[in-house]
Design a protein around this motif. Structure first.
Motif, PDB file in Angstrom:
ATOM      1  N   ALA A 166       0.763  -1.120  -0.171  1.00 32.62           N
ATOM      2  CA  ALA A 166      -0.144   0.027   0.013  1.00 32.62           C
ATOM      3  C   ALA A 166       1.075   1.114   0.057  1.00 32.62           C
ATOM      4  N   LEU A 167       2.301   1.145   0.851  1.00 38.59           N
ATOM      5  CA  LEU A 167       2.504   1.987   0.758  1.00 38.59           C
ATOM      6  C   LEU A 167       3.757   2.200  -0.296  1.00 38.59           C
ATOM      7  N   GLY A 168       3.715   1.077  -1.067  1.00 35.87           N
ATOM      8  CA  GLY A 168       4.195   1.333  -1.978  1.00 35.87           C
ATOM      9  C   GLY A 168       3.591   1.825  -3.373  1.00 35.87           C
ATOM     10  N   VAL A 169       2.182   2.055  -3.039  1.00 32.44           N
ATOM     11  CA  VAL A 169       1.515   2.685  -4.713  1.00 32.44           C
ATOM     12  C   VAL A 169       1.314   4.203  -4.037  1.00 32.44           C
ATOM     13  N   VAL A 170       0.721   4.430  -2.564  1.00 34.20           N
ATOM     14  CA  VAL A 170       0.868   5.809  -2.250  1.00 34.20           C
ATOM     15  C   VAL A 170       2.546   6.566  -2.544  1.00 34.20           C
ATOM     16  N   TYR A 171       3.518   6.413  -2.350  1.00 33.41           N
ATOM     17  CA  TYR A 171       4.378   6.352  -2.235  1.00 33.41           C
ATOM     18  C   TYR A 171       4.977   7.000  -4.456  1.00 33.41           C
ATOM     19  N   GLN A 172       4.222   6.181  -4.838  1.00 33.24           N
ATOM     20  CA  GLN A 172       4.589   6.242  -6.372  1.00 33.24           C
ATOM     21  C   GLN A 172       3.218   7.172  -6.371  1.00 33.24           C
ATOM     22  N   ARG A 173       2.682   7.745  -5.894  1.00 34.09           N
ATOM     23  CA  ARG A 173       1.220   8.943  -6.545  1.00 34.09           C
ATOM     24  C   ARG A 173       1.529  10.192  -5.626  1.00 34.09           C
ATOM     25  N   PHE A 174       2.176   9.920  -4.422  1.00 40.01           N
ATOM     26  CA  PHE A 174       2.638  11.175  -3.844  1.00 40.01           C
ATOM     27  C   PHE A 174       3.924  11.193  -3.531  1.00 40.01           C
ATOM     28  N   GLY A 175       4.727  11.131  -3.323  1.00 40.56           N
ATOM     29  CA  GLY A 175       6.552  10.962  -3.348  1.00 40.56           C
ATOM     30  C   GLY A 175       7.497  11.733  -3.966  1.00 40.56           C
ATOM     31  N   GLU A 176       6.696  13.453  -4.547  1.00 33.32           N
ATOM     32  CA  GLU A 176       6.927  14.191  -4.863  1.00 33.32           C
ATOM     33  C   GLU A 176       6.685  15.880  -4.042  1.00 33.32           C
ATOM     34  N   ILE A 177       5.807  15.170  -3.143  1.00 31.04           N
ATOM     35  CA  ILE A 177       5.204  16.321  -2.526  1.00 31.04           C
ATOM     36  C   ILE A 177       6.059  16.316  -1.396  1.00 31.04           C
ATOM     37  N   ASP A 178       6.400  17.358  -1.087  1.00 29.64           N
ATOM     38  CA  ASP A 178       7.310  17.554   0.311  1.00 29.64           C
ATOM     39  C   ASP A 178       7.088  17.153   1.633  1.00 29.64           C
ATOM     40  N   MET A 179       6.038  17.677   1.872  1.00 31.80           N
ATOM     41  CA  MET A 179       4.515  17.384   2.814  1.00 31.80           C
ATOM     42  C   MET A 179       5.603  16.123   2.539  1.00 31.80           C
ATOM     43  N   PHE A 180       4.892  14.479   2.175  1.00 28.11           N
ATOM     44  CA  PHE A 180       4.573  13.343   2.392  1.00 28.11           C
ATOM     45  C   PHE A 180       6.159  12.916   2.472  1.00 28.11           C
ATOM     46  N   ARG A 181       7.496  14.245   2.162  1.00 28.47           N
ATOM     47  CA  ARG A 181       8.778  13.702   2.278  1.00 28.47           C
ATOM     48  C   ARG A 181       8.399  13.798   3.699  1.00 28.47           C
TER      49      ARG A 181
END
Length: 184
Positions: free
Chosen positions: A90-105
């Protein structure tokens, strides 16, 4: 002990402590369920670190085996693996979608800091237990502290590989124990 209980306890551990299970394992196995003493946990942990594979999985196998034989070992291991496997997907799917967002990082970095703090807190608890029982007049306690300090220097300060530090300190500690006449 029922296999379902073992599976559920280790599943909970794996999901609650995702990315840093050991502090939660100590709390659950020693403090809550009282399946192990602090000393037994330390021995299982030390043995597990010398075996190949993830340390917590090795601990789960030993605890499961202790309470329900081979079935318990397999139930504990399945509990440790099943939930995190689903979470990682699930995290892989989420990271693939939102990984470029600073807040996520930033959130990921914050989680890493929390995990480091939990590991440090567990190390302090284990050290307190070890040092509280130590007879400081005995050479054995002084030897343990010396080896601990040498391991910290080798791993933490000099940043040597774990295998090198282990290959130097294990024979050194064994020889010193026998020379001091304190081997049991």
């Amino acid at each position: 002990m029922p296999l379902s209980t073992i599976f559920l306890v280790f599943s909970r551990l794996a999901l609650v402590g995702f990315g840093g299970v050991m502090p939660f394992a100590y709390r659950a196995l020693v403090e809550q369920h009282k399946w192990l003493t602090a000393e037994e946990f330390a021995k299982y942990l030390a043995t597990s670190q010398m075996l190949p594979g993830p340390t917590i999985c090795n601990v789960s196998l030993m605890v499961g085996n202790r309470y329900a034989g081979t079935g318990g070992a397999l139930a504990a291991l399945a509990g440790m693996i099943a939930g995190p496997f689903m979470v990682v997907i699930a995290l892989g799917v989420v990271y693939q979608r939102f990984g470029e967002i600073d807040m996520f990082r930033h959130a990921i970095r914050g989680m890493a800091a929390v995990a480091a703090g939990l590991i440090l807190a567990t190390a302090v608890k284990m050290a307190k237990s070890m040092f509280a029982k130590a007879d400081w007049r005995a050479n054995r306690a002084r030897l343990q502290v010396a080896l601990l300090a040498l391991a910290f220097i080798g791993l933490g300060l000099l940043q040597w590989q774990l295998a090198l530090v282990f290959c130097v300190l294990a024979p050194l500690g064994t020889a010193a124990t026998y020379l001091l006449g304190e081997a049991k």
